[in-house]
Design a protein around this motif. Structure first.
Motif, PDB file in Angstrom:
ATOM      1  N   HIS A  47       1.379  -1.215   0.166  1.00  0.00           N
ATOM      2  CA  HIS A  47      -0.715   0.293  -0.080  1.00  0.00           C
ATOM      3  C   HIS A  47       1.009   1.072   0.506  1.00  0.00           C
ATOM      4  O   HIS A  47       1.425   1.342   1.024  1.00  0.00           O
ATOM      5  N   ASN A  48       0.739   1.826  -0.719  1.00  0.00           N
ATOM      6  CA  ASN A  48       1.384   3.527  -0.663  1.00  0.00           C
ATOM      7  C   ASN A  48       0.903   4.556  -0.348  1.00  0.00           C
ATOM      8  O   ASN A  48       1.606   5.182   0.082  1.00  0.00           O
ATOM      9  N   GLU A  49      -0.203   4.547   0.920  1.00  0.00           N
ATOM     10  CA  GLU A  49      -1.314   5.637   1.140  1.00  0.00           C
ATOM     11  C   GLU A  49      -1.384   5.087   2.698  1.00  0.00           C
ATOM     12  O   GLU A  49      -2.278   4.850   2.806  1.00  0.00           O
ATOM     13  N   PRO A  50      -0.019   4.615   3.410  1.00  0.00           N
ATOM     14  CA  PRO A  50       1.178   4.932   4.190  1.00  0.00           C
ATOM     15  C   PRO A  50       1.731   4.182   3.217  1.00  0.00           C
ATOM     16  O   PRO A  50       1.108   2.927   3.348  1.00  0.00           O
ATOM     17  N   PRO A  51       2.600   4.698   3.420  1.00  0.00           N
ATOM     18  CA  PRO A  51       3.698   3.016   2.640  1.00  0.00           C
ATOM     19  C   PRO A  51       4.015   1.661   3.071  1.00  0.00           C
ATOM     20  O   PRO A  51       4.748   2.102   4.730  1.00  0.00           O
ATOM     21  N   ARG A  52       3.409   0.825   3.029  1.00  0.00           N
ATOM     22  CA  ARG A  52       3.580   0.149   3.708  1.00  0.00           C
ATOM     23  C   ARG A  52       3.933  -1.500   3.277  1.00  0.00           C
ATOM     24  O   ARG A  52       3.042  -1.785   2.172  1.00  0.00           O
ATOM     25  N   PHE A  53       3.390  -2.582   3.876  1.00  0.00           N
ATOM     26  CA  PHE A  53       3.205  -4.287   3.662  1.00  0.00           C
ATOM     27  C   PHE A  53       2.908  -4.859   4.517  1.00  0.00           C
ATOM     28  O   PHE A  53       2.803  -5.132   5.815  1.00  0.00           O
ATOM     29  N   GLU A  54       1.266  -5.021   3.820  1.00  0.00           N
ATOM     30  CA  GLU A  54       0.127  -5.774   4.732  1.00  0.00           C
ATOM     31  C   GLU A  54       0.162  -6.631   4.344  1.00  0.00           C
ATOM     32  O   GLU A  54      -0.021  -7.423   3.152  1.00  0.00           O
ATOM     33  N   PRO A  55       0.519  -7.865   5.842  1.00  0.00           N
ATOM     34  CA  PRO A  55       0.288  -9.327   5.569  1.00  0.00           C
ATOM     35  C   PRO A  55      -0.828  -9.648   5.253  1.00  0.00           C
ATOM     36  O   PRO A  55      -1.659  -9.405   5.461  1.00  0.00           O
ATOM     37  N   VAL A  56      -0.718 -11.174   4.644  1.00  0.00           N
ATOM     38  CA  VAL A  56      -2.014 -11.666   4.380  1.00  0.00           C
ATOM     39  C   VAL A  56      -1.760 -12.802   4.426  1.00  0.00           C
ATOM     40  O   VAL A  56      -1.113 -13.560   3.584  1.00  0.00           O
ATOM     41  N   PRO A  57      -2.863 -13.322   5.482  1.00  0.00           N
ATOM     42  CA  PRO A  57      -2.861 -14.804   6.063  1.00  0.00           C
ATOM     43  C   PRO A  57      -3.450 -15.771   5.244  1.00  0.00           C
ATOM     44  O   PRO A  57      -2.539 -16.880   5.364  1.00  0.00           O
ATOM     45  N   ARG A  58      -3.653 -15.491   4.285  1.00  0.00           N
ATOM     46  CA  ARG A  58      -4.300 -16.617   3.830  1.00  0.00           C
ATOM     47  C   ARG A  58      -4.397 -15.995   2.409  1.00  0.00           C
ATOM     48  O   ARG A  58      -5.175 -15.398   1.667  1.00  0.00           O
ATOM     49  N   VAL A  59      -3.931 -16.238   1.114  1.00  0.00           N
ATOM     50  CA  VAL A  59      -3.771 -16.480   0.109  1.00  0.00           C
ATOM     51  C   VAL A  59      -4.930 -17.083  -0.548  1.00  0.00           C
ATOM     52  O   VAL A  59      -5.173 -18.193  -1.178  1.00  0.00           O
ATOM     53  N   ASN A  60      -5.518 -16.477  -1.817  1.00  0.00           N
ATOM     54  CA  ASN A  60      -7.279 -16.626  -2.402  1.00  0.00           C
ATOM     55  C   ASN A  60      -6.360 -17.135  -3.982  1.00  0.00           C
ATOM     56  O   ASN A  60      -5.790 -16.378  -4.761  1.00  0.00           O
ATOM     57  N   ARG A  61      -5.537 -18.485  -3.288  1.00  0.00           N
ATOM     58  CA  ARG A  61      -5.240 -19.061  -4.634  1.00  0.00           C
ATOM     59  C   ARG A  61      -5.936 -20.675  -5.446  1.00  0.00           C
ATOM     60  O   ARG A  61      -7.158 -21.219  -4.369  1.00  0.00           O
ATOM     61  N   VAL A  62      -5.837 -20.900  -6.512  1.00  0.00           N
ATOM     62  CA  VAL A  62      -6.100 -22.001  -6.987  1.00  0.00           C
ATOM     63  C   VAL A  62      -4.957 -22.973  -6.842  1.00  0.00           C
ATOM     64  O   VAL A  62      -4.090 -22.981  -7.225  1.00  0.00           O
TER      65      VAL A  62
END
Length: 298
Positions: A47-62
């Motif tokens: 996320h650029n506003e504010p700059p940060r890495f947001e953790p994704v606990p569970r990825v929506n994947r196939v």
């Protein structure tokens, strides 16, 4: 008679003014970027506003095995990702072509498979998604991961540029042409419906209005050249589409015989004018809903 100013009062007044100036400058200054905790997850959203890495606990994947009809490009991307995870030379990858054929799903599935198989060895491979509108923040993102012990796939889904958009120049510089270049622990994957990431009418307009049409078009086409690996996704055949449906039906344990779902699946694709992995999954969602059956979690 001139009145003398108390030195102590003058010093106090000066300090008060300086404190107000410091407070004002602090409010104007951009917030400090917190030190990323890359141990928090295997995937993050930038996320650029504010700059940060947001953790994704569970990825929506196939699951990789459910991605049918793309065997060649699947193997190429997995091999490229595996080499990168092991610290070997690997290319930035552009996955382009037909909608709904599993481009972004393949990136996420490849990331999961590499981590599951332990190819990343000492540290797990991290997946960082950056949104199209934040592409100009790529230098800041890469600066934050450059010194990390982890290796990163920076991923942008549905990447393309409009005629009045110049942010593609920032992407070109970051991928290959900048002074620092791409960090050794970062690789860039992007998906797009356009092979050259730019609309055809934009390229034709450049030809008609530029003093040197060849150079004007080359400037824009050269963006896709920054991707050493081009993986094309094309519309699937009827047999491939039915194989996708069959895979989803079996994976989710719906227990519906093929002779029952097959004509419905064909009608579903016909009414939508498309056969793809996305269409197959949407049909299976509808089928499960009509049968009153849940879709099992991946």
């Amino acid at each position: 008679m001139t009145q003398q100013t108390d030195p102590a009062l003058a010093a106090a007044a000066t300090l008060e003014v300086l404190a107000r100036i410091a407070d004002a400058l602090e409010r104007l200054a951009p917030p400090a970027v917190p030190t990323p905790d890359f141990e928090a997850a295997d995937a993050f959203v930038w996320h650029n506003e504010p700059p940060r890495f947001e953790p994704v606990p569970r990825v929506n994947r196939v699951e990789m095995d459910l991605l049918q009809g793309i065997d060649r490009v699947r193997d190429q991307l997995v091999e490229n990702t595996s080499r990168f995870a092991r610290g070997l030379p690997a290319n930035n990858a552009l996955l382009w072509g037909a909608r709904g054929m599993g481009k972004s799903s393949l990136v996420k599935a490849a990331h999961a498979r590499i981590n599951r198989d332990g190819a990343a060895q000492a540290s797990r491979l991290k997946l960082v998604e950056i949104h199209r509108e934040d592409i100009e923040a790529l230098p800041a993102l890469m600066g934050l991961v450059r010194g990390s012990a982890h290796r990163f796939i920076v991923f942008c889904d549905d990447l393309s540029f409009d005629s009045d958009d110049t942010s593609y120049k920032s992407l070109k510089a970051v991928l290959e042409g900048g002074i620092e270049g791409r960090p050794d622990n970062v690789i860039f994957y992007a998906t797009s419906n356009r092979r050259h990431l730019l609309p055809r009418d934009m390229m034709e307009n450049e030809r008609s209005t530029a003093i040197n049409p060849g150079e004007a078009v080359e400037e824009k086409v050269s963006l896709s050249d920054r991707f050493g690996l081009w993986l094309g996704f094309h519309k699937c055949s009827q047999d491939e589409y039915l194989s996708m449906v069959d895979g989803y039906v079996a994976h989710h344990g719906l227990g519906v015989p093929e002779e029952q779902w097959r004509p419905q699946a064909l009608e579903w694709a016909t009414t939508r004018g498309a056969r793809s992995g996305r269409t197959a999954f949407q049909f299976v969602q509808d089928l499960a809903g009509r049968l009153g059956l849940p879709l099992t979690a991946d």
